[in-house]
Design an enzyme around this catalytic site. Structure first.
Site, PDB file in Angstrom:
ATOM      1  N   CYS A  10     -33.800  56.153 -39.284  1.00  0.00           N
ATOM      2  CA  CYS A  10     -35.168  56.352 -39.779  1.00  0.00           C
ATOM      3  C   CYS A  10     -35.082  57.242 -41.015  1.00  0.00           C
ATOM      4  O   CYS A  10     -34.018  57.368 -41.631  1.00  0.00           O
ATOM      5  CB  CYS A  10     -36.076  56.935 -38.696  1.00  0.00           C
ATOM      6  N   ASN A  13     -34.413  61.400 -39.204  1.00  0.00           N
ATOM      7  CA  ASN A  13     -33.529  61.526 -38.024  1.00  0.00           C
ATOM      8  C   ASN A  13     -33.971  62.660 -37.098  1.00  0.00           C
ATOM      9  O   ASN A  13     -33.150  63.300 -36.434  1.00  0.00           O
ATOM     10  CB  ASN A  13     -32.061  61.702 -38.445  1.00  0.00           C
ATOM     11  N   CYS A  15     -37.398  62.109 -35.467  1.00  0.00           N
ATOM     12  CA  CYS A  15     -38.447  61.520 -34.614  1.00  0.00           C
ATOM     13  C   CYS A  15     -38.008  60.166 -34.044  1.00  0.00           C
ATOM     14  O   CYS A  15     -37.630  60.058 -32.880  1.00  0.00           O
ATOM     15  CB  CYS A  15     -39.753  61.355 -35.391  1.00  0.00           C
ATOM     16  N   ARG A  16     -38.049  59.124 -34.875  1.00  0.00           N
ATOM     17  CA  ARG A  16     -37.858  57.761 -34.342  1.00  0.00           C
ATOM     18  C   ARG A  16     -36.415  57.436 -33.977  1.00  0.00           C
ATOM     19  O   ARG A  16     -36.157  56.902 -32.883  1.00  0.00           O
ATOM     20  CB  ARG A  16     -38.382  56.739 -35.367  1.00  0.00           C
ATOM     21  N   SER A  17     -35.462  57.710 -34.870  1.00  0.00           N
ATOM     22  CA  SER A  17     -34.090  57.268 -34.564  1.00  0.00           C
ATOM     23  C   SER A  17     -33.426  58.072 -33.443  1.00  0.00           C
ATOM     24  O   SER A  17     -32.706  57.475 -32.635  1.00  0.00           O
ATOM     25  CB  SER A  17     -33.218  57.183 -35.816  1.00  0.00           C
ATOM     26  N   ASP A 128     -44.134  55.676 -38.734  1.00  0.00           N
ATOM     27  CA  ASP A 128     -43.692  57.069 -38.811  1.00  0.00           C
ATOM     28  C   ASP A 128     -44.710  57.959 -38.085  1.00  0.00           C
ATOM     29  O   ASP A 128     -45.866  58.028 -38.504  1.00  0.00           O
ATOM     30  CB  ASP A 128     -43.595  57.440 -40.296  1.00  0.00           C
TER      31      ASP A 128
HETATM   32  P1  4NP Z   1     -38.536  60.211 -38.667  1.00  0.00           P
HETATM   33  O1  4NP Z   1     -39.882  61.014 -39.025  1.00  0.00           O
HETATM   34  O2  4NP Z   1     -38.151  59.481 -39.937  1.00  0.00           O
HETATM   35  O3  4NP Z   1     -38.963  59.276 -37.579  1.00  0.00           O
HETATM   36  O4  4NP Z   1     -37.531  61.239 -38.233  1.00  0.00           O
HETATM   37  C1  4NP Z   1     -40.020  61.865 -40.115  1.00  0.00           C
HETATM   38  C2  4NP Z   1     -39.470  63.128 -40.059  1.00  0.00           C
HETATM   39  C3  4NP Z   1     -39.634  63.988 -41.130  1.00  0.00           C
HETATM   40  C4  4NP Z   1     -40.333  63.583 -42.250  1.00  0.00           C
HETATM   41  C5  4NP Z   1     -40.883  62.308 -42.299  1.00  0.00           C
HETATM   42  C6  4NP Z   1     -40.713  61.446 -41.223  1.00  0.00           C
HETATM   43  N1  4NP Z   1     -40.508  64.477 -43.334  1.00  0.00           N
HETATM   44  O5  4NP Z   1     -41.197  64.104 -44.297  1.00  0.00           O
HETATM   45  O6  4NP Z   1     -39.971  65.602 -43.312  1.00  0.00           O
END
Ligand code: 4NP
Length: 160
Positions: A10, A13, A15-17, A128
């Site tokens: 993602c 790294n 939340c989703r992955s 997201d």
């Molecule tokens: P992820 O979510 O891609 O599922 O881990 C996010 C985590 C952090 C951010 C965006 C999405 N950020 O902008 O910091």
């Protein structure tokens, strides 16, 4: 014995992955395939390198008896394209980014995760959840759980 190697990707790294890593690892273990399938996750960006998963992601996973608290963020590396057999993007941005990074001979390994669910009701990307509420994290888990089952069946048919 050769292993099938799966990398979930993602943006951050956190939340989703890592959620996908936790869900898929549990499924692999439940099928006693832990020695046949290697599971990891990474982010396309370096914002959260070394960080534990987002507390909301940890909590949502814990409610389903999945512990992801030990995971730490890392960024996708060029070597990942050689090492992994499946490089599975959560959304279209991640997918495009991975294809831009991938050496041409490994591009076939990169795909979106959700189509593995084989469901016409699901969209093809995991939204997201970072800037939303806790509902978003439950939805992420629901979607990933569906795709994880389909992914495992695909791997079993193709490799075992
Ligand atoms: P992820 O979510 O891609 O599922 O881990 C996010 C985590 C952090 C951010 C965006 C999405 N950020 O902008 O910091």
């Amino acid at each position: 014995m050769s292993q099938v190697k799966v990398l979930f990707v993602c943006l951050g790294n956190i939340c989703r992955s890592p959620t996908a890593e936790g869900v898929f690892t549990r499924l692999v273990d439940a099928h006693a395939l832990g020695d046949r399938i290697q599971v990891d996750s990474a982010g396309t960006h370096a914002y959260h390198v070394g960080a534990a998963p987002d507390k909301r992601a940890q909590q949502a996973a814990r409610k389903r008896h999945i512990d992801i608290s030990h995971l730490r963020g890392r960024q996708v590396d060029r070597r990942d394209f050689e090492h992994f057999d499946y490089i599975l993007a959560m959304d279209h941005d991640n997918y495009t980014h991975l294809l831009q990074m991938s050496p041409p001979e490994h591009e076939h390994k990169v795909s979106l995760l959700l189509p593995f669910a084989g469901s016409e009701e699901l969209p093809d990307e995991v939204p997201d959840p970072y800037y939303g509420g806790t509902d978003g994290f439950e939805r992420v888990l629901d979607m990933i759980e569906q795709a994880a089952s389909g992914l495992l069946e695909t791997i079993k048919q193709r490799h075992f």
